[in-house]
Design an enzyme around this catalytic site. Structure first.
Site, PDB file in Angstrom:
ATOM      1  N   ARG A 105      51.775  -3.220 -57.061  1.00 51.43           N
ATOM      2  CA  ARG A 105      50.872  -2.251 -56.449  1.00 51.43           C
ATOM      3  C   ARG A 105      50.711  -2.443 -54.950  1.00 51.43           C
ATOM      4  NH1 ARG A 105      46.466  -0.012 -60.598  1.00 51.43           N
ATOM      5  NH2 ARG A 105      47.685  -0.188 -62.494  1.00 51.43           N
ATOM      6  N   HIS A 150      42.790  -2.831 -66.350  1.00 53.21           N
ATOM      7  CA  HIS A 150      43.482  -2.411 -65.131  1.00 53.21           C
ATOM      8  C   HIS A 150      44.835  -1.739 -65.331  1.00 53.21           C
ATOM      9  CE1 HIS A 150      44.680  -2.373 -60.959  1.00 53.21           C
ATOM     10  NE2 HIS A 150      45.648  -3.244 -61.149  1.00 53.21           N
ATOM     11  N   ASP A 171      39.378   0.254 -69.028  1.00 52.26           N
ATOM     12  CA  ASP A 171      39.208   1.392 -68.125  1.00 52.26           C
ATOM     13  C   ASP A 171      38.833   2.664 -68.874  1.00 52.26           C
ATOM     14  OD1 ASP A 171      40.949  -0.669 -67.135  1.00 52.26           O
ATOM     15  OD2 ASP A 171      41.500   0.618 -65.466  1.00 52.26           O
ATOM     16  N   ASP A 195      36.463   0.068 -63.777  1.00 54.39           N
ATOM     17  CA  ASP A 195      37.148   1.353 -63.622  1.00 54.39           C
ATOM     18  C   ASP A 195      36.545   2.416 -64.544  1.00 54.39           C
ATOM     19  OD1 ASP A 195      38.694   0.110 -61.753  1.00 54.39           O
ATOM     20  OD2 ASP A 195      40.614   0.667 -62.633  1.00 54.39           O
ATOM     21  N   HIS A 230      38.174  -7.697 -64.602  1.00 55.97           N
ATOM     22  CA  HIS A 230      38.959  -6.469 -64.575  1.00 55.97           C
ATOM     23  C   HIS A 230      40.445  -6.702 -64.337  1.00 55.97           C
ATOM     24  CE1 HIS A 230      39.928  -2.265 -64.133  1.00 55.97           C
ATOM     25  NE2 HIS A 230      40.540  -2.545 -63.002  1.00 55.97           N
ATOM     26  N   ASN A 251      38.537  -2.333 -59.655  1.00 59.65           N
ATOM     27  CA  ASN A 251      39.027  -1.972 -58.321  1.00 59.65           C
ATOM     28  C   ASN A 251      38.707  -0.521 -57.957  1.00 59.65           C
ATOM     29  OD1 ASN A 251      41.118  -1.453 -60.384  1.00 59.65           O
ATOM     30  ND2 ASN A 251      42.321  -0.659 -58.691  1.00 59.65           N
ATOM     31  N   HIS A 252      38.287   0.291 -58.933  1.00 58.04           N
ATOM     32  CA  HIS A 252      37.861   1.659 -58.619  1.00 58.04           C
ATOM     33  C   HIS A 252      36.358   1.756 -58.373  1.00 58.04           C
ATOM     34  CE1 HIS A 252      41.371   4.381 -58.952  1.00 58.04           C
ATOM     35  NE2 HIS A 252      41.879   3.332 -59.573  1.00 58.04           N
ATOM     36  N   HIS A 263      37.859   5.676 -66.644  1.00 55.15           N
ATOM     37  CA  HIS A 263      38.381   6.621 -65.647  1.00 55.15           C
ATOM     38  C   HIS A 263      37.910   8.062 -65.836  1.00 55.15           C
ATOM     39  CE1 HIS A 263      40.807   4.177 -63.040  1.00 55.15           C
ATOM     40  NE2 HIS A 263      41.415   3.603 -64.067  1.00 55.15           N
ATOM     41  N   ASP A 299      36.819   7.851 -61.351  1.00 52.63           N
ATOM     42  CA  ASP A 299      38.059   8.304 -60.700  1.00 52.63           C
ATOM     43  C   ASP A 299      39.066   8.804 -61.733  1.00 52.63           C
ATOM     44  OD1 ASP A 299      37.395   7.949 -58.016  1.00 52.63           O
ATOM     45  OD2 ASP A 299      38.029   5.856 -58.000  1.00 52.63           O
ATOM     46  N   ARG A 300      39.943   9.669 -61.233  1.00 54.14           N
ATOM     47  CA  ARG A 300      41.020  10.288 -62.033  1.00 54.14           C
ATOM     48  C   ARG A 300      40.497  11.414 -62.922  1.00 54.14           C
ATOM     49  NH1 ARG A 300      45.816   9.230 -59.610  1.00 54.14           N
ATOM     50  NH2 ARG A 300      46.407   7.045 -59.675  1.00 54.14           N
TER      51      ARG A 300
END
Length: 488
Positions: free
Chosen positions: A400, A427, A238, A267, A348, A299-300, A240, A270-271
Site C-alpha cells: 500500500r 484491514h 471492517d 474502519d 486493526h 486507518n479510515h 466501511h 468510508d467507501r
C-alpha cells in the site's frame, strides 16, 4: 505542452525478441479478461508474467497499476505507474494512475502535478478536470488549515457546540434520547429509522459524539477485556459504511448486550454510502454498553482518509462541516488495540516495523493525533498505516505504500515475548471474510461483504468463549441488493 512531472523511477529498455513480444501480448489479453471479470489478483499474475516477457511495454505496467489500485495496493500501483511513465513519458494514462495512487497515499501535491499534466495534454477529458479540481480543493484546504492552525493547542470543536440552542422541530418523528441518554429503546428505534433511510436529528447526533468523546478520553490506548469462561465474545472487522450488512451481522449473531459483547476492529466508515448510519449505531451501542461493546481505531478513522473516501463529504451532506471536524476529534481518542483475557491481542492493521514492542508500549501511546509523517514514530504510524500479513519471513515494504508487511517469524516473536496465544487484525479483504495465517497465530477478519460492490468477497466475524478463546468463524454473503449499501 506542460513539462512532465518528476519521474520517480527510471527504466532502461532491454533487448526483447519478437517471440517474447508476442507471448507478452497473449498474456496481456488473458490478464485483461480477468480484469474485466474483476478478478484482479489473477489479472496481476498474468500482467506480471507479461512484464517478465516484455518489460519495455509501458501499457503492461500501467495495466498492472490499475489492477493494484482496485486492490488498494497503492504502493505497487505507484511504482508501476512511474515505471510506465519512464518508458513512455507521453503516456497520459500512466500519469492519471500515478495521480490516483498519490491521492490514495495522501500525497496531494504530487497528485495535483500529475492531474495538471493530464488536463493540459487532454483538455477535453472531463473526468481528469474533475479529479484535478477535487485534488486542488484538498491542497488549498490543507494549506488554509495549516495557515490558521493554533501552535500551542487547537481549539476543541466540542467547546463551540451549543446543544441548548438546537431545537427539536415538531415534525421530527425519529428516535429521541431519554434525559440525554442512549437507551435500548433509542437504539432499537434508531436502527429501524436508519433502515428506512431517515436521518437522526442533529441535536441527538451532536450529543452522541460529545458523550462518546468524553468517555473515550478517559480510556487507555490499549483496553484490557475480561471474558468469562462461559461467555461468548464476538470480533468484527471492517464495516466501511455498509449499514445493511452491519444489520445482517446483528441478525445472524444477536444484538449487542451485556450478555452478547462485541468488538468492532476499525474502519467503520468510508467507501459505503451509509457510513453516518453505521458510526452512529456503533457509537450508540458504545454508550449503552460501555463495558461490553468495544471499538478500535482503523486507518479510515483519520482526516485524510475521510477526505479521500467519502465520509467527510457524507457527513457534510447529511449534517454540517462542523460535525465532520468533530468526528475527527472523536476518532483521535478511539483506542488503538484491545487484549482479551491477556491472551488475544486485537488491532486493526497488524504488527510493528520494529522488534521488542510490548503491550505496555501500546498502552502508553499518546493517540490523540493524526498520523505522523515521521516514519520513526512507529507505534503511532503502525495503527494508521496498517501493516499487512505475508507468508515470507521478516519484514518488507507494504503493497500500500505505507507501513510494512510482516512474516510468521515476526508474529511468533511478538506473541512469545508478550505471553499471547494469537493476534487478530482486519484491514484486508479476504475471499471468505477471514484468513488464518502464520501457523494459526495471526488471524484476519473482514466484515464488509462484496466490498465496494465489486470484490465478491464474503464477510465474516469471529466468536470465542472466555475459557479457551478458540476462534470460530461465521461467513456470510452481502445483502441481496447492492443499492442497500451504496447509493446508485
Amino acid at each position: 505542452m506542460a513539462s512532465n512531472p518528476e519521474i520517480t523511477d527510471t527504466c532502461n529498455p532491454v533487448p526483447i525478441s519478437q517471440e517474447d513480444i508476442e507471448a507478452a501480448d497473449k498474456l496481456k489479453n488473458t490478464a485483461n479478461d480477468y480484469f474485466k471479470k474483476q478478478n484482479y489478483d489473477t489479472a496481476i499474475e498474468y500482467y506480471t508474467k507479461a512484464i517478465e516477457k516484455n518489460p519495455n511495454n509501458a501499457v503492461l505496467h500501467a495495466n498492472r497499476s490499475i489492477a493494484n489500485l482496485r486492490l488498494e495496493n497503492f504502493g505497487y500501483a505507484l511504482n508501476d505507474a512511474s515505471t510506465a511513465i519512464s518508458l513512455d513519458r507521453s503516456y497520459t494514462k500512466a500519469y492519471y494512475r500515478r495521480a490516483a495512487a498519490h491521492m490514495s497515499l495522501g500525497k496531494y501535491k504530487l497528485a495535483l502535478k500529475d492531474f495538471e499534466y493530464v488536463t493540459k495534454v487532454r483538455p477535453n477529458d472531463q473526468d481528469a478536470k474533475v479529479k484535478y479540481n477535487e485534488c486542488n480543493k484538498i491542497v488549498k484546504k490543507i494549506a488554509f488549515e495549516n495557515a490558521i492552525s493554533v501552535d500551542k493547542k487547537e481549539v476543541s470543536i466540542t467547546d463551540s457546540i451549543n446543544l441548548d440552542a438546537m431545537t427539536i422541530e415538531d415534525e421530527y418523528e425519529g428516535p429521541e434520547l431519554e434525559d440525554g441518554k442512549v437507551t435500548v429503546k433509542f437504539v432499537t428505534e434508531l436502527m429501524n429509522h436508519y433502515e428506512q433511510q431517515k436521518t437522526l436529528h442533529k441535536k441527538y447526533a451532536y450529543k452522541i459524539l460529545i458523550d462518546v468523546k468524553a468517555y473515550l478520553q478517559q480510556q487507555p490506548s490499549l483496553i484490557d477485556i475480561k471474558v468469562q469462561d462461559d461467555e461468548k465474545f464476538t470480533v468484527c472487522g471492517d464495516i466501511h459504511g455498509q449499514y445493511y450488512d452491519l444489520m445482517n451481522i446483528f441478525k445472524l449473531n444477536g444484538l449487542p448486550s451485556e450478555t452478547n459483547p462485541y468488538l468492532f476492529n476499525g474502519d467503520f466508515v468510508d467507501r459505503g454510502s451509509f457510513s453516518v448510519e453505521c458510526i452512529f449505531t456503533l457509537f450508540s451501542f458504545k454508550l449503552l454498553y460501555p463495558n461490553h461493546f468495544y471499538m478500535s481505531r482503523g486507518n479510515h478513522e483519520t482526516r485524510d482518509m475521510n477526505r479521500m473516501y467519502g465520509f467527510m463529504g457524507e457527513v457534510t451532506s447529511k449534517y454540517t462541516t462542523q460535525m465532520a471536524d468533530l468526528f475527527t476529534e472523536v476518532y483521535n481518542w478511539l483506542p488503538l488495540a484491545h487484549c482479551i483475557n491477556g491472551r488475544v491481542l486485537v488491532m486493526h492493521g497488524g504488527l510493528f516495523s520494529k522488534d521488542n514492542v510490548t503491550l505496555d508500549d501500546i498502552r502508553n501511546v499518546d493517540r490523540n493525533k493524526q498520523p505522523p509523517e515521521d516514519e520513526s514514530d512507529f507505534l503511532d504510524r503502525k495503527f494508521v498505516s496498517a501493516p499487512e500479513v505475508t507468508p515470507m519471513a521478516g519484514r518488507a515494504p507494504s503493497r500500500r505504500g505505507v507501513g510494512c508487511q510482516f512474516g510468521p517469524d515476526v508474529t511468533a516473536a511478538f506473541i512469545q515475548s508478550n505471553g499471547l496465544d494469537y493476534v487478530i487484525r482486519s484491514h484486508e479483504v479476504k475471499d471468505a471474510g477471514y484468513e488464518v495465517a502464520h501457523n494459526g497465530k495471526c488471524i484476519t477478519v473482514f466484515s464488509a461483504p462484496n466490498y465496494c460492490d465489486t470484490m465478491g468477497n464474503l464477510g465474516a466475524f469471529i466468536t470465542m468463549n472466555g475459557k479457551d478463546l478458540k476462534p470460530n468463524f461465521t461467513s456470510y454473503e452481502a445483502v441481496v441488493s447492492v443499492k442497500h449499501n451504496k447509493i446508485i
